[in-house]
Design a protein around this motif. Structure first.
Motif, PDB file in Angstrom:
ATOM      1  N   GLY A  36      39.310  46.862  46.131  1.00 30.56           N
ATOM      2  CA  GLY A  36      40.120  47.102  44.948  1.00 30.56           C
ATOM      3  C   GLY A  36      39.686  46.393  43.688  1.00 30.56           C
ATOM      4  N   GLY A  37      38.763  45.446  43.792  1.00 31.01           N
ATOM      5  CA  GLY A  37      38.326  44.734  42.597  1.00 31.01           C
ATOM      6  C   GLY A  37      37.243  43.732  42.910  1.00 31.01           C
ATOM      7  N   SER A  38      36.121  43.825  42.209  1.00 32.30           N
ATOM      8  CA  SER A  38      35.033  42.884  42.422  1.00 32.30           C
ATOM      9  C   SER A  38      35.498  41.476  42.092  1.00 32.30           C
ATOM     10  N   GLY A  39      34.950  40.485  42.800  1.00 32.75           N
ATOM     11  CA  GLY A  39      35.378  39.125  42.533  1.00 32.75           C
ATOM     12  C   GLY A  39      34.627  38.124  43.383  1.00 32.75           C
ATOM     13  N   TYR A  40      35.003  36.849  43.197  1.00 30.01           N
ATOM     14  CA  TYR A  40      34.425  35.750  43.973  1.00 30.01           C
ATOM     15  C   TYR A  40      35.550  35.073  44.733  1.00 30.01           C
ATOM     16  N   ASP A  41      35.353  34.873  46.024  1.00 30.59           N
ATOM     17  CA  ASP A  41      36.354  34.235  46.886  1.00 30.59           C
ATOM     18  C   ASP A  41      35.951  32.784  47.098  1.00 30.59           C
ATOM     19  N   THR A  42      36.773  31.858  46.605  1.00 24.33           N
ATOM     20  CA  THR A  42      36.451  30.435  46.718  1.00 24.33           C
ATOM     21  C   THR A  42      36.509  29.944  48.159  1.00 24.33           C
ATOM     22  N   ASP A  43      37.309  30.579  49.011  1.00 26.39           N
ATOM     23  CA  ASP A  43      37.433  30.133  50.405  1.00 26.39           C
ATOM     24  C   ASP A  43      36.190  30.460  51.220  1.00 26.39           C
ATOM     25  N   THR A  44      35.664  31.656  51.016  1.00 22.11           N
ATOM     26  CA  THR A  44      34.502  32.091  51.797  1.00 22.11           C
ATOM     27  C   THR A  44      33.180  31.895  51.047  1.00 22.11           C
ATOM     28  N   ARG A  45      33.278  31.515  49.770  1.00 22.25           N
ATOM     29  CA  ARG A  45      32.100  31.429  48.898  1.00 22.25           C
ATOM     30  C   ARG A  45      31.329  32.751  48.933  1.00 22.25           C
ATOM     31  N   ARG A  46      32.071  33.826  48.722  1.00 23.38           N
ATOM     32  CA  ARG A  46      31.486  35.162  48.803  1.00 23.38           C
ATOM     33  C   ARG A  46      31.780  35.943  47.525  1.00 23.38           C
ATOM     34  N   ILE A  47      30.733  36.567  47.003  1.00 23.90           N
ATOM     35  CA  ILE A  47      30.882  37.507  45.887  1.00 23.90           C
ATOM     36  C   ILE A  47      30.989  38.903  46.465  1.00 23.90           C
ATOM     37  N   GLU A  48      31.992  39.654  46.026  1.00 25.20           N
ATOM     38  CA  GLU A  48      32.161  41.033  46.474  1.00 25.20           C
ATOM     39  C   GLU A  48      32.016  41.979  45.284  1.00 25.20           C
ATOM     40  N   LEU A  49      31.112  42.914  45.410  1.00 25.65           N
ATOM     41  CA  LEU A  49      30.943  43.973  44.414  1.00 25.65           C
ATOM     42  C   LEU A  49      31.560  45.232  44.986  1.00 25.65           C
ATOM     43  N   CYS A  50      32.577  45.763  44.322  1.00 30.75           N
ATOM     44  CA  CYS A  50      33.359  46.875  44.871  1.00 30.75           C
ATOM     45  C   CYS A  50      32.838  48.224  44.390  1.00 30.75           C
ATOM     46  N   TYR A  51      32.635  49.125  45.350  1.00 30.43           N
ATOM     47  CA  TYR A  51      32.221  50.482  44.997  1.00 30.43           C
ATOM     48  C   TYR A  51      33.255  51.147  44.086  1.00 30.43           C
ATOM     49  N   ASP A  52      34.524  50.839  44.288  1.00 30.49           N
ATOM     50  CA  ASP A  52      35.583  51.479  43.506  1.00 30.49           C
ATOM     51  C   ASP A  52      35.418  51.188  42.013  1.00 30.49           C
ATOM     52  N   ASP A  53      35.057  49.938  41.676  1.00 31.71           N
ATOM     53  CA  ASP A  53      34.850  49.587  40.272  1.00 31.71           C
ATOM     54  C   ASP A  53      33.697  50.393  39.688  1.00 31.71           C
ATOM     55  N   LEU A  54      32.618  50.512  40.446  1.00 36.52           N
ATOM     56  CA  LEU A  54      31.457  51.235  39.946  1.00 36.52           C
ATOM     57  C   LEU A  54      31.747  52.729  39.813  1.00 36.52           C
TER      58      LEU A  54
END
Length: 204
Positions: A36-54
């Motif tokens: 639902g939205g690209s972002g950075y997760d501080t808990d997992t130290r993971r960047i997620e790039l979302c297909y939905d945004d693109l």
């Protein structure tokens, strides 16, 4: 979108660029998926790039009459990943931010740094394309979301154009306006502030 990202080697290119520039104390993972939205997760130290945004960005470019949308969507994906990498660095390095809006602005400036620092035309073009995407989003959704911690889309677009002009005024006379007189100083501040904050994480 997965095929587009793979064709343009977006995540590989961004990761390689960051790894060449920085030596971080922690591994930061980059994933791409439907979300639902690209972002950075501080808990997992993971960047997620979302297909939905693109997909939304592609629709904006198509509505604007672009015959081919692969290149502009790929450019926006690069800018987005650098923006989220800015968040990751703020978290990993413990950089102080007065509030969420200041952190979003700083992440935008990190994207500017990564795309403009080498003076490569493709970086400048990617940032110009991202600015255009923000302009299109502002036109499509003129009422800003009060819950959104980012600057308004139009302001983000102008910040990117200011950085492009400020980093190399002679190359971009078409961007010169009285309102951008201070952009060279703004760019210098962006570059020097992030370079100072990155400190020992910079590869020499």
């Amino acid at each position: 979108m997965a095929a587009l990202l793979e064709r343009h080697r977006i995540t590989e290119t961004v990761a390689a660029d960051l790894n060449t520039y920085l030596d971080l104390p922690h591994r930061i993972e980059v994933t791409t998926r439907s979300c639902g939205g690209s972002g950075y997760d501080t808990d997992t130290r993971r960047i997620e790039l979302c297909y939905d945004d693109l997909t939304e960005d592609r629709e904006l470019f198509e509505h604007a009459g672009d015959m081919s949308t692969d290149e502009p969507v790929a450019a926006v994906a690069r800018e987005t990943l650098y923006h989220e990498a800015g968040h990751a660095l703020i978290d990993t390095l413990g950089l102080p931010m007065p509030d969420a809006r200041a952190e979003e602005d700083a992440a935008d400036r990190f994207a500017q740094l990564m795309l403009l620092r080498d003076g490569r035309p493709e970086g400048e073009q990617a940032l110009l394309t991202a600015a255009r995407a923000y302009d299109l989003a502002a036109a499509a959704h003129p009422d800003a979301d009060p819950e959104d911690e980012h600057a308004p889309d139009a302001a983000r677009a102008e910040s990117h154009r200011c950085a492009i002009y400020g980093a190399a005024p002679p190359r971009h006379p078409n961007l010169a306006t009285p309102l951008r007189t201070d952009c060279p100083h703004t760019w210098t501040t962006t570059r020097d502030t992030w370079t100072r904050d990155l400190g020992a994480a910079l590869r020499r």
